[in-house]
Scaffold this active site. Structure first.
Site, PDB file in Angstrom:
ATOM      1  N   ASN A 124     -25.519 -11.530 -50.438  1.00 15.74           N
ATOM      2  CA  ASN A 124     -26.474 -12.608 -50.699  1.00 15.74           C
ATOM      3  C   ASN A 124     -27.728 -12.298 -49.872  1.00 15.74           C
ATOM      4  O   ASN A 124     -27.722 -12.465 -48.658  1.00 15.74           O
ATOM      5  CB  ASN A 124     -25.861 -13.950 -50.271  1.00 15.74           C
ATOM      6  CG  ASN A 124     -26.869 -15.081 -50.330  1.00 15.74           C
ATOM      7  OD1 ASN A 124     -27.946 -14.953 -50.931  1.00 15.74           O
ATOM      8  ND2 ASN A 124     -26.525 -16.206 -49.714  1.00 15.74           N
ATOM      9  N   LYS A 166     -30.533 -13.749 -49.891  1.00 15.85           N
ATOM     10  CA  LYS A 166     -31.335 -14.950 -49.550  1.00 15.85           C
ATOM     11  C   LYS A 166     -32.812 -14.709 -49.860  1.00 15.85           C
ATOM     12  O   LYS A 166     -33.140 -13.977 -50.790  1.00 15.85           O
ATOM     13  CB  LYS A 166     -31.104 -15.353 -48.101  1.00 15.85           C
ATOM     14  CG  LYS A 166     -29.619 -15.444 -47.752  1.00 15.85           C
ATOM     15  CD  LYS A 166     -29.368 -16.164 -46.480  1.00 15.85           C
ATOM     16  CE  LYS A 166     -27.890 -16.086 -46.135  1.00 15.85           C
ATOM     17  NZ  LYS A 166     -27.481 -16.987 -45.104  1.00 15.85           N
ATOM     18  N   HIS A 180     -24.220 -22.922 -52.514  1.00 13.12           N
ATOM     19  CA  HIS A 180     -24.326 -22.360 -51.155  1.00 13.12           C
ATOM     20  C   HIS A 180     -24.725 -23.480 -50.189  1.00 13.12           C
ATOM     21  O   HIS A 180     -25.488 -24.377 -50.543  1.00 13.12           O
ATOM     22  CB  HIS A 180     -25.377 -21.240 -51.139  1.00 13.12           C
ATOM     23  CG  HIS A 180     -25.344 -20.434 -49.874  1.00 13.12           C
ATOM     24  ND1 HIS A 180     -25.952 -20.869 -48.718  1.00 13.12           N
ATOM     25  CD2 HIS A 180     -24.759 -19.248 -49.578  1.00 13.12           C
ATOM     26  CE1 HIS A 180     -25.733 -19.975 -47.770  1.00 13.12           C
ATOM     27  NE2 HIS A 180     -25.016 -18.981 -48.265  1.00 13.12           N
ATOM     28  N   GLU A 234     -26.787 -23.595 -47.898  1.00 19.41           N
ATOM     29  CA  GLU A 234     -28.243 -23.751 -47.697  1.00 19.41           C
ATOM     30  C   GLU A 234     -28.861 -24.540 -48.853  1.00 19.41           C
ATOM     31  O   GLU A 234     -29.843 -25.263 -48.660  1.00 19.41           O
ATOM     32  CB  GLU A 234     -28.895 -22.369 -47.522  1.00 19.41           C
ATOM     33  CG  GLU A 234     -28.528 -21.781 -46.159  1.00 19.41           C
ATOM     34  CD  GLU A 234     -28.508 -20.266 -46.086  1.00 19.41           C
ATOM     35  OE1 GLU A 234     -29.002 -19.599 -47.011  1.00 19.41           O
ATOM     36  OE2 GLU A 234     -27.973 -19.749 -45.087  1.00 19.41           O
ATOM     37  N   GLU A 283     -17.130 -20.618 -46.943  1.00 16.96           N
ATOM     38  CA  GLU A 283     -18.152 -20.291 -45.956  1.00 16.96           C
ATOM     39  C   GLU A 283     -18.310 -21.461 -44.984  1.00 16.96           C
ATOM     40  O   GLU A 283     -19.045 -22.407 -45.262  1.00 16.96           O
ATOM     41  CB  GLU A 283     -19.490 -20.037 -46.656  1.00 16.96           C
ATOM     42  CG  GLU A 283     -19.462 -18.877 -47.610  1.00 16.96           C
ATOM     43  CD  GLU A 283     -20.841 -18.243 -47.755  1.00 16.96           C
ATOM     44  OE1 GLU A 283     -20.933 -17.024 -47.634  1.00 16.96           O
ATOM     45  OE2 GLU A 283     -21.825 -18.983 -47.957  1.00 16.96           O
ATOM     46  N   GLY A 289     -24.803 -17.077 -40.576  1.00 17.48           N
ATOM     47  CA  GLY A 289     -26.014 -16.629 -39.899  1.00 17.48           C
ATOM     48  C   GLY A 289     -26.033 -16.939 -38.414  1.00 17.48           C
ATOM     49  O   GLY A 289     -27.065 -16.820 -37.768  1.00 17.48           O
ATOM     50  N   SER A 297     -21.049 -14.564 -41.191  1.00 16.12           N
ATOM     51  CA  SER A 297     -21.187 -13.518 -40.178  1.00 16.12           C
ATOM     52  C   SER A 297     -20.165 -12.391 -40.345  1.00 16.12           C
ATOM     53  O   SER A 297     -19.651 -11.858 -39.354  1.00 16.12           O
ATOM     54  CB  SER A 297     -21.141 -14.121 -38.765  1.00 16.12           C
ATOM     55  OG  SER A 297     -22.214 -15.047 -38.594  1.00 16.12           O
TER      56      SER A 297
HETATM   57  C1  PEP Z   1     -24.229 -16.321 -46.552  1.00 14.00           C
HETATM   58  O1  PEP Z   1     -25.389 -16.654 -46.532  1.00 14.00           O
HETATM   59  O2  PEP Z   1     -23.570 -16.506 -47.584  1.00 14.00           O
HETATM   60  C2  PEP Z   1     -23.662 -15.727 -45.347  1.00 14.00           C
HETATM   61  C3  PEP Z   1     -22.370 -15.631 -45.256  1.00 14.00           C
HETATM   62  O3  PEP Z   1     -24.542 -15.304 -44.364  1.00 14.00           O
HETATM   63  P1  PEP Z   1     -24.202 -14.444 -43.039  1.00 14.00           P
HETATM   64  O4  PEP Z   1     -23.294 -13.322 -43.487  1.00 14.00           O
HETATM   65  O5  PEP Z   1     -25.517 -13.969 -42.555  1.00 14.00           O
HETATM   66  O6  PEP Z   1     -23.509 -15.370 -42.115  1.00 14.00           O
END
Ligand code: PEP
Length: 247
Positions: A9, A11, A94, A96, A164, A170, A209
């Site tokens: 992803n 973003k 997601h 976000e 998630e 992040g 992460s």
């Molecule tokens: C994501 O945005 O779906 C995500 C898992 O980000 P990160 O791997 O940076 O935590």
């Protein structure tokens, strides 16, 4: 047998030059991967990514789609437009989107209906906040998100669910393999109670992460079938190492 799946992803990152460089390094590096692979750039880089990924094992998806089929919805992108372009995947719900764009479970459900009708494979994201986990509400929150997005949907045989935890996205904090496995087992059990889903065959991705250094122990868990990767998906060697760990 559930084939491992690793999805990047990207973003709101990238430029034409960085997309060229990233896919130019990534596509040859994963040519022999056994895991299924997809990248989800921003809308404006989809056509470029599709061109660069043609004839490679890397599929392309979007990070969102509209719940409407077409019409006067300024700024929206329809699921049909994405499949017409050649996208295979779409990420929905997601955290976000839920946090910054007030996406409700009902809206995620409507987007999922539109995505399935357009022939896209959807990755529906669920996950609790740190506060909800500390209050012992994680399963309740995730269960409600699954019910809200998936109940009464048709065509869920290709569904992918990404767990998630919001506190791990992040932040550099990762759920422990055991925490992730426990929630994945709960998700699989919850999916079994939803009509039209073959829970045993549904792929469950972990996201939050994920890095080259922690991917293998996450993928060793019985109910973790791959990863949705944010930050580490922007560096070809890191993403390639995660793909290799999934294979
Ligand atoms: C994501 O945005 O779906 C995500 C898992 O980000 P990160 O791997 O940076 O935590």
């Amino acid at each position: 047998m559930r084939r491992a799946l690793v999805v990047g992803n990207w973003k709101m990152h990238g430029s034409r030059a960085s997309v060229d460089a990233l896919l130019g390094s990534l596509t040859p590096a994963v040519a022999d991967a056994t895991a299924e692979i997809a990248v989800c750039p921003s809308y404006v880089h989809l056509a470029q990514a599709l061109e660069l990924c043609a004839g490679t094992p890397v599929a392309v998806g979007a990070q969102d789609c509209s719940h409407m089929a077409s019409g006067a919805y300024t700024g929206e992108v329809a699921a049909d437009m994405l499949s017409d372009l050649g996208c295979r995947w779409v990420i929905l719900g997601h955290s976000e989107r839920r946090q910054y764009h007030a996406e409700s479970d009902d809206l995620v459900a409507a987007k999922l209906t539109a995505a399935i009708a357009a022939g896209l494979q959807a990755i529906v994201c669920v996950g609790e906040t740190r506060e909800q986990r500390e209050n012992g509400e994680a399963e309740q929150v995730v269960g409600a998100q699954l019910q809200g997005a998936l109940a009464a949907q048709a065509g869920l045989q290709d569904l992918v669910v990404a767990y998630e935890p919001v506190w791990a996205i992040g932040t550099g904090l990762t759920a422990t393999p055991q925490q992730a496995q426990d929630m994945h087992a709960f998700i699989r059990q919850s999916l079994a109670a939803i009509a039209g889903i073959d829970a045993a065959q549904t792929r469950l991705l972990y996201g939050g992460s994920v890095k080259a250094g922690n991917a293998a122990e996450l993928f060793a868990q019985v109910d973790i079938d791959g990863a949705l990767v944010g930050g580490a998906a922007l560096v070809a060697e890191d993403f390639q190492a995660i793909v290799a760990a999934a294979g």
